[in-house]
Design a protein around this motif. Structure first.
Motif, PDB file in Angstrom:
ATOM      1  N   TYR A  99       0.830  -1.315   0.007  1.00  0.00           N
ATOM      2  CA  TYR A  99       0.051  -0.170  -0.001  1.00  0.00           C
ATOM      3  C   TYR A  99       0.927   1.127  -0.200  1.00  0.00           C
ATOM      4  O   TYR A  99       1.940   1.158   0.556  1.00  0.00           O
ATOM      5  CB  TYR A  99      -0.847  -0.003   1.189  1.00  0.00           C
ATOM      6  CG  TYR A  99      -2.285   0.382   1.001  1.00  0.00           C
ATOM      7  CD1 TYR A  99      -3.415  -0.523   0.823  1.00  0.00           C
ATOM      8  CD2 TYR A  99      -2.585   1.858   1.107  1.00  0.00           C
ATOM      9  CE1 TYR A  99      -4.659   0.111   0.389  1.00  0.00           C
ATOM     10  CE2 TYR A  99      -3.985   2.217   0.814  1.00  0.00           C
ATOM     11  CZ  TYR A  99      -4.954   1.326   0.322  1.00  0.00           C
ATOM     12  OH  TYR A  99      -6.161   1.786   0.194  1.00  0.00           O
ATOM     13  N   ASN A 100       0.372   2.414  -0.691  1.00  0.00           N
ATOM     14  CA  ASN A 100       1.085   3.602  -0.690  1.00  0.00           C
ATOM     15  C   ASN A 100       2.349   3.252  -1.028  1.00  0.00           C
ATOM     16  O   ASN A 100       3.566   3.676  -0.535  1.00  0.00           O
ATOM     17  CB  ASN A 100       1.150   4.242   0.495  1.00  0.00           C
ATOM     18  CG  ASN A 100      -0.145   4.835   1.013  1.00  0.00           C
ATOM     19  OD1 ASN A 100      -1.049   5.378   0.325  1.00  0.00           O
ATOM     20  ND2 ASN A 100      -0.663   4.673   2.244  1.00  0.00           N
ATOM     21  N   SER A 101       2.659   2.590  -2.389  1.00  0.00           N
ATOM     22  CA  SER A 101       3.989   2.112  -3.088  1.00  0.00           C
ATOM     23  C   SER A 101       4.803   3.029  -3.940  1.00  0.00           C
ATOM     24  O   SER A 101       4.956   2.791  -4.898  1.00  0.00           O
ATOM     25  CB  SER A 101       3.313   0.874  -3.731  1.00  0.00           C
ATOM     26  OG  SER A 101       2.799  -0.261  -2.972  1.00  0.00           O
ATOM     27  N   PHE A 102       4.750   4.105  -3.011  1.00  0.00           N
ATOM     28  CA  PHE A 102       5.467   5.264  -4.033  1.00  0.00           C
ATOM     29  C   PHE A 102       7.066   4.999  -4.048  1.00  0.00           C
ATOM     30  O   PHE A 102       7.517   5.350  -5.018  1.00  0.00           O
ATOM     31  CB  PHE A 102       5.215   6.598  -2.878  1.00  0.00           C
ATOM     32  CG  PHE A 102       3.785   7.050  -3.098  1.00  0.00           C
ATOM     33  CD1 PHE A 102       3.129   7.456  -4.112  1.00  0.00           C
ATOM     34  CD2 PHE A 102       3.037   6.841  -1.770  1.00  0.00           C
ATOM     35  CE1 PHE A 102       1.662   8.035  -4.120  1.00  0.00           C
ATOM     36  CE2 PHE A 102       1.668   7.280  -1.699  1.00  0.00           C
ATOM     37  CZ  PHE A 102       1.234   7.635  -2.924  1.00  0.00           C
ATOM     38  N   ASP A 103       7.514   4.507  -3.089  1.00  0.00           N
ATOM     39  CA  ASP A 103       9.073   4.276  -3.090  1.00  0.00           C
ATOM     40  C   ASP A 103       9.465   3.298  -4.322  1.00  0.00           C
ATOM     41  O   ASP A 103      10.107   3.379  -5.202  1.00  0.00           O
ATOM     42  CB  ASP A 103       9.543   3.725  -2.064  1.00  0.00           C
ATOM     43  CG  ASP A 103       9.806   4.817  -0.844  1.00  0.00           C
ATOM     44  OD1 ASP A 103       9.797   5.983  -1.349  1.00  0.00           O
ATOM     45  OD2 ASP A 103      10.018   4.504   0.366  1.00  0.00           O
ATOM     46  N   ILE A 104       8.769   2.252  -4.346  1.00  0.00           N
ATOM     47  CA  ILE A 104       8.962   1.175  -5.551  1.00  0.00           C
ATOM     48  C   ILE A 104       8.672   1.516  -6.972  1.00  0.00           C
ATOM     49  O   ILE A 104       8.875   1.124  -8.009  1.00  0.00           O
ATOM     50  CB  ILE A 104       8.434  -0.455  -5.128  1.00  0.00           C
ATOM     51  CG1 ILE A 104       9.058  -1.389  -5.795  1.00  0.00           C
ATOM     52  CG2 ILE A 104       6.673  -0.277  -5.418  1.00  0.00           C
ATOM     53  CD1 ILE A 104       8.891  -2.633  -5.288  1.00  0.00           C
ATOM     54  N   ASN A 105       7.808   2.564  -6.897  1.00  0.00           N
ATOM     55  CA  ASN A 105       7.231   3.485  -8.090  1.00  0.00           C
ATOM     56  C   ASN A 105       8.054   4.357  -8.541  1.00  0.00           C
ATOM     57  O   ASN A 105       7.734   5.136  -9.563  1.00  0.00           O
ATOM     58  CB  ASN A 105       5.789   3.700  -7.994  1.00  0.00           C
ATOM     59  CG  ASN A 105       5.196   4.170  -9.201  1.00  0.00           C
ATOM     60  OD1 ASN A 105       5.026   3.458 -10.228  1.00  0.00           O
ATOM     61  ND2 ASN A 105       4.822   5.573  -9.343  1.00  0.00           N
ATOM     62  N   SER A 106       8.962   4.878  -7.625  1.00  0.00           N
ATOM     63  CA  SER A 106       9.727   6.252  -7.700  1.00  0.00           C
ATOM     64  C   SER A 106      10.472   6.214  -9.156  1.00  0.00           C
ATOM     65  O   SER A 106      11.084   5.247  -9.632  1.00  0.00           O
ATOM     66  CB  SER A 106      10.614   6.386  -6.681  1.00  0.00           C
ATOM     67  OG  SER A 106      11.421   7.404  -6.996  1.00  0.00           O
TER      68      SER A 106
END
Length: 453
Positions: A313-320
């Motif tokens: 959830y809130n996978s912003f780091d792996i999507n950066s």
């Protein structure tokens, strides 16, 4: 947790075989945006305080953008704890059987980093209004294989679901930001971690956002999808076109493929159910795309209930956009040092293959995020009843557009030790939401032009 199980345990039953399932009463629909969120999740947090109340989700300015790419609104947070093969037994009640299988398959490398929970889901107000209309009007027809009285709302068919099929339909009819163009990549690593990236250009358009779509055609249309392979060179120029309908038994999915080598457009009936996924090296079926897509008619669906799980959830780091694909794709599974997990409530549904039907998966179990109606975890079983594949979607919020979505999906074969990851866009240009789509661009005749290298 016990109260949640008691509340939803009464909902555990298979879909009735009647021709029509009634919509909810006005009194029930009034719970939306009251005790329930506008999309039907429990608005309150849990008793332990480990899941907060929903207060509207992320604002559109939650964090700055980096050349159109999302950044992490929670970048300063650290994991509260890390689950490993050594301590997994302490957390079994909040892990799926599929997650536990991953710990057994990869005891030295698989981990789950658990962060504070943030209920970030939000969609535009007009979509909340559409969900309320759906609750009052939408019905299951054809034994649950189609939906009626839905064309005016178009989103979240059953925000107050009564059975497993209605939960599946919420996933299928969820809001995805309207028309979207995106450049994504797919990888199918070998057991040693080596891989070749397949690059796609995807376009998806919805009937309500296509001004030139014939009104009669629009009545049973769900979406229009076009996917062009741009690399590697041996596959470049091949194009897939799909027309999905609301009732795929009454009007089956239509699909065509343009083969760049042959320069021909062909009908593609295999692009359905357990037909092979595009350039997937046998690692996924067509209906594995988007965690589950297509007609639900080959399975009996059961609503097991609701539970609390640690999910991506809130996978912003792996999507950066600062992260390279080589940072993500590792042997056995994606880089769990980049993955973020939080405790959230999910709906659990189970699908068993009907007698006389065929699919390589005899049983499926899905876990659906209550706030977004996105399938976040899946377990896929073979004909012997053995767990075969474990699906995981890394959820995030496109806050600038108010769109819950996936960073990417991964499907792990816990028997062979291989997996597929699809939907990564870290090194691509930012997604284009809300582009103007023409029905003419989603015809077989348009495929040849789309496939020019």
């Amino acid at each position: 947790m016990k109260a949640t199980k008691k509340l939803f345990g009464v909902l555990a039953f298979s879909v009735l075989a009647s021709s029509v399932m009634a919509a909810v009463s006005p009194e029930e629909a009034a719970k939306l945006d009251n005790t329930l969120t506008p999309l039907g999740a429990e608005k309150a947090g849990n008793a332990e305080g480990t899941i907060p109340a929903w207060t509207g989700g992320l604002s559109t300015d939650a964090a700055p953008l980096d050349d159109g790419h999302l950044t992490n609104p929670f970048k300063n947070e650290q994991p509260e704890f890390v689950i490993t093969a050594q301590n997994v037994d302490q957390y079994k009640d909040k892990l799926t059987a599929g997650q536990q299988a991953m710990f057994k398959r990869y005891p030295d490398t698989y981990k789950i980093r658990v962060f504070p929970t943030h209920r970030t889901a939000a969609v535009p107000d007009r979509i909340y209004e559409a969900a309320k209309k759906s609750a009052l009007n939408t019905e299951l027809v054809d034994g649950g294989n189609g939906i009626a009285n839905f064309s005016d709302s178009r989103y979240y068919a059953f925000p107050i679901p009564k059975n497993g099929l209605e939960v599946v339909w919420n996933h299928i009819t969820r809001y995805r930001g309207g028309n979207v163009r995106r450049d994504i990549v797919q990888a199918t690593p070998q057991t040693n971690g080596s891989y070749t990236l397949v690059h796609f250009e995807d376009e998806v358009a919805f009937p309500s956002d296509m001004t030139d779509l014939d009104p009669e055609r629009a009545k049973n249309a769900l979406l229009f999808f076009k996917q062009r392979v741009t690399a590697p060179s041996r596959l470049a120029g091949n194009v897939l076109l799909v027309h999905d309908s609301l009732d795929q038994v009454k009007e089956p999915r239509q699909a065509w493929i343009y083969n760049a080598g042959q320069r021909r457009v062909r009908r593609a009936p295999q692009v359905a159910y357990d037909g092979p996924g595009t350039a997937a090296d046998g690692m996924r079926t067509t209906d594995n795309f988007d965690m589950f897509s297509g007609a639900p008619d080959r399975y009996d669906w059961q609503l097991v209930g609701k539970k609390e799980l640690y999910i991506p959830y809130n996978s912003f780091d792996i999507n950066s956009s600062d992260v390279k694909y080589s940072d993500i794709i590792k042997a056995g599974h994606v880089n769990q040092d980049l993955a973020r997990y939080e405790l959230h409530r999910v709906w659990e549904i189970e699908a068993n293959l009907k007698d006389g039907e065929r699919n390589i998966y005899a049983k499926r179990r899905f876990f659906v995020d209550e706030d977004t109606w996105q399938i976040v975890q899946s377990e896929l079983y073979d004909g012997r009843g053995q767990l075969w594949r474990v699906g995981e979607a890394h959820l995030l919020q496109y806050y600038q557009h108010k769109v819950p979505a996936y960073a990417f999906e991964a499907l792990y074969d816990v028997i062979s030790g291989r997996y597929i990851a699809i939907g990564m866009s870290n090194e691509e240009k930012a997604h284009e939401f809300g582009y103007k789509a023409s029905a003419r661009d989603f015809t077989p005749a348009a495929l040849r032009n789309a496939g020019v290298r």
